[in-house]
Design a protein around this motif. Structure first.
Motif, PDB file in Angstrom:
ATOM      1  N   ARG A 247       0.816  -1.215   0.000  1.00 28.40           N
ATOM      2  CA  ARG A 247       0.000   0.000   0.000  1.00 28.40           C
ATOM      3  C   ARG A 247       0.847   1.261   0.000  1.00 28.40           C
ATOM      4  O   ARG A 247       0.631   2.178  -0.794  1.00 28.40           O
ATOM      5  N   LEU A 248       1.832   1.336   0.886  1.00 31.29           N
ATOM      6  CA  LEU A 248       2.632   2.550   1.001  1.00 31.29           C
ATOM      7  C   LEU A 248       3.542   2.745  -0.209  1.00 31.29           C
ATOM      8  O   LEU A 248       3.809   3.871  -0.613  1.00 31.29           O
ATOM      9  N   GLY A 249       3.989   1.636  -0.800  1.00 31.69           N
ATOM     10  CA  GLY A 249       4.769   1.747  -2.027  1.00 31.69           C
ATOM     11  C   GLY A 249       3.933   2.344  -3.154  1.00 31.69           C
ATOM     12  O   GLY A 249       4.421   3.167  -3.944  1.00 31.69           O
ATOM     13  N   PHE A 287      -2.849   8.297   7.375  1.00 28.20           N
ATOM     14  CA  PHE A 287      -3.576   7.806   8.543  1.00 28.20           C
ATOM     15  C   PHE A 287      -4.334   6.512   8.294  1.00 28.20           C
ATOM     16  O   PHE A 287      -4.994   6.001   9.188  1.00 28.20           O
ATOM     17  N   GLY A 288      -4.250   6.003   7.084  1.00 21.90           N
ATOM     18  CA  GLY A 288      -4.621   4.624   6.820  1.00 21.90           C
ATOM     19  C   GLY A 288      -6.075   4.259   6.810  1.00 21.90           C
ATOM     20  O   GLY A 288      -6.463   3.329   6.121  1.00 21.90           O
ATOM     21  N   VAL A 293      -0.807   2.737  10.317  1.00 17.44           N
ATOM     22  CA  VAL A 293      -0.519   4.123  10.668  1.00 17.44           C
ATOM     23  C   VAL A 293       0.817   4.127  11.411  1.00 17.44           C
ATOM     24  O   VAL A 293       0.949   3.526  12.473  1.00 17.44           O
ATOM     25  N   SER A 294       1.799   4.774  10.826  1.00 12.52           N
ATOM     26  CA  SER A 294       3.138   4.751  11.398  1.00 12.52           C
ATOM     27  C   SER A 294       3.892   5.983  10.927  1.00 12.52           C
ATOM     28  O   SER A 294       3.387   6.781  10.127  1.00 12.52           O
ATOM     29  N   TRP A 295       5.117   6.118  11.442  1.00 10.16           N
ATOM     30  CA  TRP A 295       5.956   7.221  10.986  1.00 10.16           C
ATOM     31  C   TRP A 295       6.186   7.103   9.478  1.00 10.16           C
ATOM     32  O   TRP A 295       6.194   8.105   8.763  1.00 10.16           O
ATOM     33  N   ARG A 296       6.319   5.871   8.985  1.00 11.68           N
ATOM     34  CA  ARG A 296       6.530   5.676   7.553  1.00 11.68           C
ATOM     35  C   ARG A 296       5.317   6.119   6.745  1.00 11.68           C
ATOM     36  O   ARG A 296       5.441   6.751   5.697  1.00 11.68           O
TER      37      ARG A 296
END
Length: 357
Positions: A247-249, A287-288, A293-296
């Motif tokens: 997801r973050l990628g 914020f997902g 939800v993380s610093w990344r």
């Protein structure tokens, strides 16, 4: 592929006014970039086999990093009908450009690897090129699970700050400003004149078709919408440019592509509005909404933007002299300041909302 479908359809095709103006049936090349898809790709190809346009070829450009035995059997069975190529690493614009280099047709048609094309789809694209001013065509798309808007009149309209209208399910032929990647075509000479697709649009490759559309229009070519060139977009849940497990990628690539597109096409005066209209994407990533939800996750949008700015500067360093490059650098600083201000405000508003609840 020299001939596909029923040649008896030639009589009907010859009665079409637009084709009569063309005076002949130009050769078309249907290019399908594919990534980690099996059954959806096979369904797409089967729908192409029954097209009644007699002069086209099929080119599949595969960038999959997984093996699909059924797909391999299918491609082997129809190897006389399909020109199949395997290339790496995965990059959608690169796959498109590779297909164009291999294409023998003067009209290039792209579709996704999870669509079902309707009968007459190829003809729906080709007949528009009787107008010598037309450089590209977008076809009608019925997307699984999405609203159909048959009377939409502003298909693909692009605002000064980069917001793009949809409406590709419309039934109204019209001149438009943008293309849709799963159903679009070009004169091959037009694509070659602009250098093809920009391979700096990475990952999900969002904005690649808008980038090439704007470039084509700047050269004076028309882009039109053809409801006759209709397909159904199945939106396969896996493969292609879907988020999948990374997801973050996906979001990092999204913000990279947005920043790169913004610097390439949007006047710096509109940069604040450009980014303000993307606030929901920032919140989804950071914020997902029930996911990580993380610093990344919070820093991913800004990492993506920084990467997009970096790529844009690398391209400009090759093309521009030092004085112009320095001005661009100042503008990039301005956009970063605006970003900090705008999203600082959004973060404060979001935090206040949580406290008040």
């Amino acid at each position: 592929m020299r001939k596909l479908g029923r040649l008896g359809g030639l009589g009907r095709l010859g009665k079409t006014g637009r084709l009569e103006r063309l005076g002949r049936l130009p050769r078309a090349s249907v290019i399908i970039p594919t990534y980690n898809r099996d059954e959806p790709l096979r369904k797409t190809l089967e729908s192409l086999f029954v097209q009644d346009y007699p002069n086209f070829e099929i080119i599949v450009v595969d960038q999959s990093d997984k093996k699909f035995p059924e797909k391999e059997k299918f491609l082997k069975r129809y190897k006389k009908k399909i020109a199949y190529f395997k290339i790496t690493p995965p990059n959608l614009p690169a796959a498109r450009n590779f297909g164009v280099r291999k294409a023998k047709g003067e009209i290039i048609i792209f579709c996704d690897d999870d669509v079902i094309v309707k009968k007459g789809w190829i003809l729906g694209h080709i007949e528009n090129y009787s107008d010598l001013k037309v450089g590209a065509v977008a076809g009608r798309v019925i997307t699984k699970g999405q609203k159909i808007e048959p009377n939409f009149k502003g298909v693909g309209k692009i605002s000064r700050w980069g917001t793009v209208a949809g409406g590709y399910s419309s039934k109204i032929p019209q001149e438009i400003g943008n293309l849709i990647g799963c159903n679009m075509s070009f004169r091959k000479q037009v694509l070659e004149s602009v250098g093809g697709f920009d391979e700096k649009f990475i990952g999900n490759a969002l904005r690649e078709e808008t980038d090439v559309a704007l470039t084509i229009k700047k050269l004076g070519w028309k882009i039109v919408f053809s409801p006759k060139a209709e397909l159904v977009h199945l939106r396969a849940e896996t493969g292609g440019c879907r988020k999948g497990e990374n997801r973050l990628g996906w979001y990092k690539d999204f913000f990279h592509n947005e920043a790169y597109f913004c610097l390439k096409h949007i006047s710096w005066i509109w940069w604040p509005v450009f980014w303000l209209t993307r606030w929901q994407w920032f919140l989804r990533c950071m914020f997902g909404f029930g996911r990580e939800v993380s610093w990344r996750s919070i820093t991913t949008p800004f990492a993506g933007i920084a990467a997009g700015v970096r790529d844009f500067r690398e391209v400009r360093e090759v093309r521009e002299i030092g004085e112009i490059r320095e001005i661009r650098g100042i503008r990039e600083i301005v956009i970063l300041i605006w970003l900090g201000f705008v999203f600082g405000c959004y973060f404060i508003s979001w935090a206040r909302h949580l406290i008040e609840k």
